[in-house]
Design a protein around this motif. Structure first.
Motif, PDB file in Angstrom:
ATOM      1  N   LEU A   1       0.820  -1.213   0.000  1.00  0.00           N
ATOM      2  CA  LEU A   1       0.000   0.000   0.000  1.00  0.00           C
ATOM      3  C   LEU A   1       0.856   1.266   0.000  1.00  0.00           C
ATOM      4  N   TYR A   2       2.046   1.145   0.585  1.00  0.00           N
ATOM      5  CA  TYR A   2       2.911   2.322   0.677  1.00  0.00           C
ATOM      6  C   TYR A   2       3.917   2.421  -0.466  1.00  0.00           C
TER       7      TYR A   2
ATOM      8  N   ALA B   1      -2.686   4.029   6.234  1.00  0.00           N
ATOM      9  CA  ALA B   1      -2.095   3.065   5.300  1.00  0.00           C
ATOM     10  C   ALA B   1      -3.068   2.721   4.186  1.00  0.00           C
ATOM     11  N   GLU B   2      -4.317   2.547   4.548  1.00  0.00           N
ATOM     12  CA  GLU B   2      -5.285   2.000   3.611  1.00  0.00           C
ATOM     13  C   GLU B   2      -5.650   2.981   2.503  1.00  0.00           C
ATOM     14  N   SER B   3      -5.797   4.246   2.873  1.00  0.00           N
ATOM     15  CA  SER B   3      -6.332   5.199   1.910  1.00  0.00           C
ATOM     16  C   SER B   3      -5.486   6.471   1.830  1.00  0.00           C
ATOM     17  N   PRO B   4      -4.670   6.604   0.775  1.00  0.00           N
ATOM     18  CA  PRO B   4      -3.840   7.803   0.642  1.00  0.00           C
ATOM     19  C   PRO B   4      -4.678   9.080   0.591  1.00  0.00           C
ATOM     20  N   GLN B   5      -5.903   8.963   0.089  1.00  0.00           N
ATOM     21  CA  GLN B   5      -6.765  10.142  -0.024  1.00  0.00           C
ATOM     22  C   GLN B   5      -7.209  10.649   1.345  1.00  0.00           C
ATOM     23  N   ALA B   6      -7.260   9.732   2.306  1.00  0.00           N
ATOM     24  CA  ALA B   6      -7.771  10.098   3.629  1.00  0.00           C
ATOM     25  C   ALA B   6      -6.661  10.520   4.594  1.00  0.00           C
ATOM     26  N   VAL B   7      -5.430  10.619   4.090  1.00  0.00           N
ATOM     27  CA  VAL B   7      -4.303  10.982   4.956  1.00  0.00           C
ATOM     28  C   VAL B   7      -4.472  12.407   5.484  1.00  0.00           C
ATOM     29  N   LYS B   8      -4.285  12.544   6.796  1.00  0.00           N
ATOM     30  CA  LYS B   8      -4.342  13.882   7.395  1.00  0.00           C
ATOM     31  C   LYS B   8      -2.952  14.359   7.803  1.00  0.00           C
TER      32      LYS B   8
ATOM     33  N   LYS C   1     -10.638  -2.868   5.249  1.00  0.00           N
ATOM     34  CA  LYS C   1     -12.056  -2.922   4.892  1.00  0.00           C
ATOM     35  C   LYS C   1     -12.223  -2.906   3.370  1.00  0.00           C
ATOM     36  N   SER C   2     -11.315  -2.226   2.700  1.00  0.00           N
ATOM     37  CA  SER C   2     -11.411  -2.133   1.240  1.00  0.00           C
ATOM     38  C   SER C   2     -11.123  -3.480   0.573  1.00  0.00           C
ATOM     39  N   GLN C   3     -10.543  -4.418   1.340  1.00  0.00           N
ATOM     40  CA  GLN C   3     -10.256  -5.736   0.765  1.00  0.00           C
ATOM     41  C   GLN C   3     -11.110  -6.821   1.409  1.00  0.00           C
ATOM     42  N   LEU C   4     -12.270  -6.392   1.894  1.00  0.00           N
ATOM     43  CA  LEU C   4     -13.188  -7.298   2.575  1.00  0.00           C
ATOM     44  C   LEU C   4     -13.562  -8.486   1.695  1.00  0.00           C
ATOM     45  N   GLU C   5     -14.027  -8.173   0.487  1.00  0.00           N
ATOM     46  CA  GLU C   5     -14.510  -9.213  -0.428  1.00  0.00           C
ATOM     47  C   GLU C   5     -13.357 -10.079  -0.939  1.00  0.00           C
ATOM     48  N   LYS C   6     -12.230  -9.412  -1.150  1.00  0.00           N
ATOM     49  CA  LYS C   6     -11.113 -10.092  -1.803  1.00  0.00           C
ATOM     50  C   LYS C   6     -10.312 -10.959  -0.830  1.00  0.00           C
ATOM     51  N   LYS C   7     -10.150 -10.487   0.390  1.00  0.00           N
ATOM     52  CA  LYS C   7      -9.255 -11.175   1.318  1.00  0.00           C
ATOM     53  C   LYS C   7      -9.959 -11.728   2.557  1.00  0.00           C
ATOM     54  N   PHE C   8     -10.691 -10.863   3.237  1.00  0.00           N
ATOM     55  CA  PHE C   8     -11.180 -11.228   4.569  1.00  0.00           C
ATOM     56  C   PHE C   8     -12.281 -12.289   4.516  1.00  0.00           C
ATOM     57  N   LEU C   9     -13.289 -12.056   3.680  1.00  0.00           N
ATOM     58  CA  LEU C   9     -14.397 -13.013   3.612  1.00  0.00           C
ATOM     59  C   LEU C   9     -13.944 -14.380   3.106  1.00  0.00           C
ATOM     60  N   PRO C  10     -13.140 -14.445   2.041  1.00  0.00           N
ATOM     61  CA  PRO C  10     -12.654 -15.764   1.615  1.00  0.00           C
ATOM     62  C   PRO C  10     -11.880 -16.492   2.711  1.00  0.00           C
ATOM     63  N   PHE C  11     -11.115 -15.726   3.496  1.00  0.00           N
ATOM     64  CA  PHE C  11     -10.361 -16.360   4.578  1.00  0.00           C
ATOM     65  C   PHE C  11     -11.309 -16.959   5.621  1.00  0.00           C
ATOM     66  N   LEU C  12     -12.319 -16.187   5.980  1.00  0.00           N
ATOM     67  CA  LEU C  12     -13.263 -16.680   6.989  1.00  0.00           C
ATOM     68  C   LEU C  12     -14.017 -17.905   6.486  1.00  0.00           C
ATOM     69  N   ARG C  13     -14.261 -17.948   5.175  1.00  0.00           N
ATOM     70  CA  ARG C  13     -14.953 -19.102   4.610  1.00  0.00           C
ATOM     71  C   ARG C  13     -14.074 -20.353   4.697  1.00  0.00           C
TER      72      ARG C  13
ATOM     73  N   GLU D   1     -15.439 -14.756  18.968  1.00  0.00           N
ATOM     74  CA  GLU D   1     -16.009 -13.535  18.390  1.00  0.00           C
ATOM     75  C   GLU D   1     -14.960 -12.855  17.500  1.00  0.00           C
ATOM     76  N   VAL D   2     -15.388 -12.456  16.299  1.00  0.00           N
ATOM     77  CA  VAL D   2     -14.460 -11.817  15.363  1.00  0.00           C
ATOM     78  C   VAL D   2     -14.855 -10.359  15.150  1.00  0.00           C
ATOM     79  N   ILE D   3     -13.863  -9.493  15.219  1.00  0.00           N
ATOM     80  CA  ILE D   3     -14.077  -8.064  15.001  1.00  0.00           C
ATOM     81  C   ILE D   3     -13.071  -7.588  13.959  1.00  0.00           C
ATOM     82  N   LEU D   4     -13.540  -6.811  13.008  1.00  0.00           N
ATOM     83  CA  LEU D   4     -12.626  -6.178  12.059  1.00  0.00           C
ATOM     84  C   LEU D   4     -12.447  -4.736  12.511  1.00  0.00           C
ATOM     85  N   LEU D   5     -11.238  -4.407  12.964  1.00  0.00           N
ATOM     86  CA  LEU D   5     -10.956  -3.042  13.428  1.00  0.00           C
ATOM     87  C   LEU D   5     -10.366  -2.257  12.268  1.00  0.00           C
ATOM     88  N   SER D   6     -11.119  -1.281  11.801  1.00  0.00           N
ATOM     89  CA  SER D   6     -10.726  -0.572  10.588  1.00  0.00           C
ATOM     90  C   SER D   6     -10.319   0.869  10.884  1.00  0.00           C
TER      91      SER D   6
END
Lengths: 214, 175
Positions: free
Chosen positions: A69-70, A159-166, B87-99, B106-111
């Motif tokens: 990402l970076y 890290a995730e979103s360069p657009q959201a960097v403050k 969170k932006s890779q939810l469909e691509k990475k996280f959900l397939p892994f959980l499957r 209990e699972v929490i995604l901290l974004s």
């Protein structure tokens, strides 16, 4: 008191697990010279940057999504700040036996494909990153003209979103050095991929044994 | 040809069922995790593991947390797996892994991307490398940086925590 002893013992164990020499740089320490192989096959030393106002040392790698990402932002940092005297010096601290996707050939191919404008050194023997105390990728150490460590941490605050960097921590730190001030903050923490040290595997990357001629 | 098609259609239809097997929450702000922690009773042990699908040592030790949950989960013993996946890779990475990897706790995604702000709230000198495992029971806390080599190491970590705070440990009971 008991807590203290236990946590001390725990941290002692961790140090042994990760690192033979407990020394690591903190703000104000002078970075010792080191020499590592660059993706073009040349051996590069920190002292080769003799005339630079500073050096942006970035521990990064190929297998880590945070590093990926970076990647673009590291290239942009170099493009923006190398002309101002602050080039990026990227170091891959990964052991290629743990992550074959980080071997010398892969590093070389990636640097070529993405046109890295900076040197990208391999620390596969894992001797340089422990001196710095790097623990994750990406992990930045900003050195000033005297090669004193002036900033340690993340490139920015998202890290995730360069657009959201403050906050652009590295850029802010360089601006502070240019003004002759101490960066604020001097240390930031960020989530990243751990730099792993394997147990009982060789520390030589066979793909780097006979680097290709350019 | 038609049979293959029907079968794959069936798979697509069934996919949401497989998905719903793993329920997880998404916290965009670290304070939501703090609220979740604050909900626990003062005599409940919270075992909180920070991990991510792309972190190899984290993946290696996930089975120990499944086992921990299986053996000890109760009203006084909760296991939380806090993923730092994107969170932006939810469909691509996280959900397939959980499957592919059923997780029982209990699972929490901290974004919350502003990690410099919340990392010190977990532990002031945590450097951000994962995995990290946190124990919380009332005002008592302990941390383990790096992965557990085996299940017993994880049990020992919890056992020592209870010894330190002088409370009866649920670990190794009946062994």
């Amino acid at each position: 008191m008991k807590i203290h002893t236990l946590s001390l013992a725990l941290s002692g164990l961790l140090l042994c697990a990760f690192n033979d020499s407990p020394s690591k740089y903190t703000i104000g320490d002078k970075a010792e010279d080191f020499t590592l192989r660059n993706v073009d096959g040349r051996m590069i030393s920190l002292s080769d940057y003799g005339h630079a106002e500073g050096v942006i040392v970035v521990f990064t790698c190929l297998h880590c999504p945070y590093a990926e990402l970076y990647e673009h932002r590291i290239i942009e940092l170099h493009k923006k700040y190398a002309p101002k005297g602050y080039p990026v010096l990227a170091i891959n601290p990964t052991n290629p036996f743990l992550f074959p996707e980080d071997n010398f050939e892969k590093m070389r191919a990636r640097a070529k494909a993405r046109r890295y404008p900076f040197n990208y050194l391999q620390d596969s023997a894992q001797v340089v990153f422990p001196r710095f105390g790097a623990v994750r990728t990406p992990h930045v150490y900003l050195l000033d003209k005297a090669r004193i460590v002036r900033y340690i941490g993340a490139i920015d605050d998202n890290a995730e979103s360069p657009q959201a960097v403050k906050r652009r921590y590295v850029e802010e730190a360089i601006a502070a050095l240019m003004r002759g001030e101490r960066p604020n903050p001097e240390i930031t923490q960020a989530i990243g991929c751990p730099i792993r040290v394997p147990k009982n595997v060789p520390l030589v990357d066979s793909t780097a044994a006979s680097p290709r001629r350019r | 040809m038609r049979i293959v098609y029907t079968f794959s259609l069936l798979l697509v239809l069934l996919a949401p069922c497989a998905l719903s097997a793993q329920v997880f929450k998404i916290y965009d702000n670290f304070s939501e995790l703090e609220e979740r922690i604050a909900q626990a009773k003062s005599n409940t042990l919270l075992v909180i593991n920070f991990w991510a699908t792309f972190c190899k040592p984290c993946i290696n030790e996930l089975s120990y947390f499944n086992e921990l949950h299986q053996r000890y989960a109760s009203a006084d013993f909760e296991v939380l797996l806090v993923s730092l996946d994107f969170k932006s890779q939810l469909e691509k990475k996280f959900l397939p892994f959980l499957r592919s990897t059923p997780l029982q706790p209990e699972v929490i995604l901290l974004s919350d991307q502003n990690s410099d702000e919340w990392i010190p709230r977990v532990k002031p000198d945590w450097n951000g490398a994962i995995p990290v495992t946190l124990l919380i029971r009332g005002a008592e806390r302990d941390y383990h940086e790096g992965e557990f080599e085996n299940f017993k190491e994880l049990e020992d970590f919890i056992q020592k925590f209870f010894e330190r705070i002088g409370e009866p440990s649920p670990v190794y009971q009946g062994n």
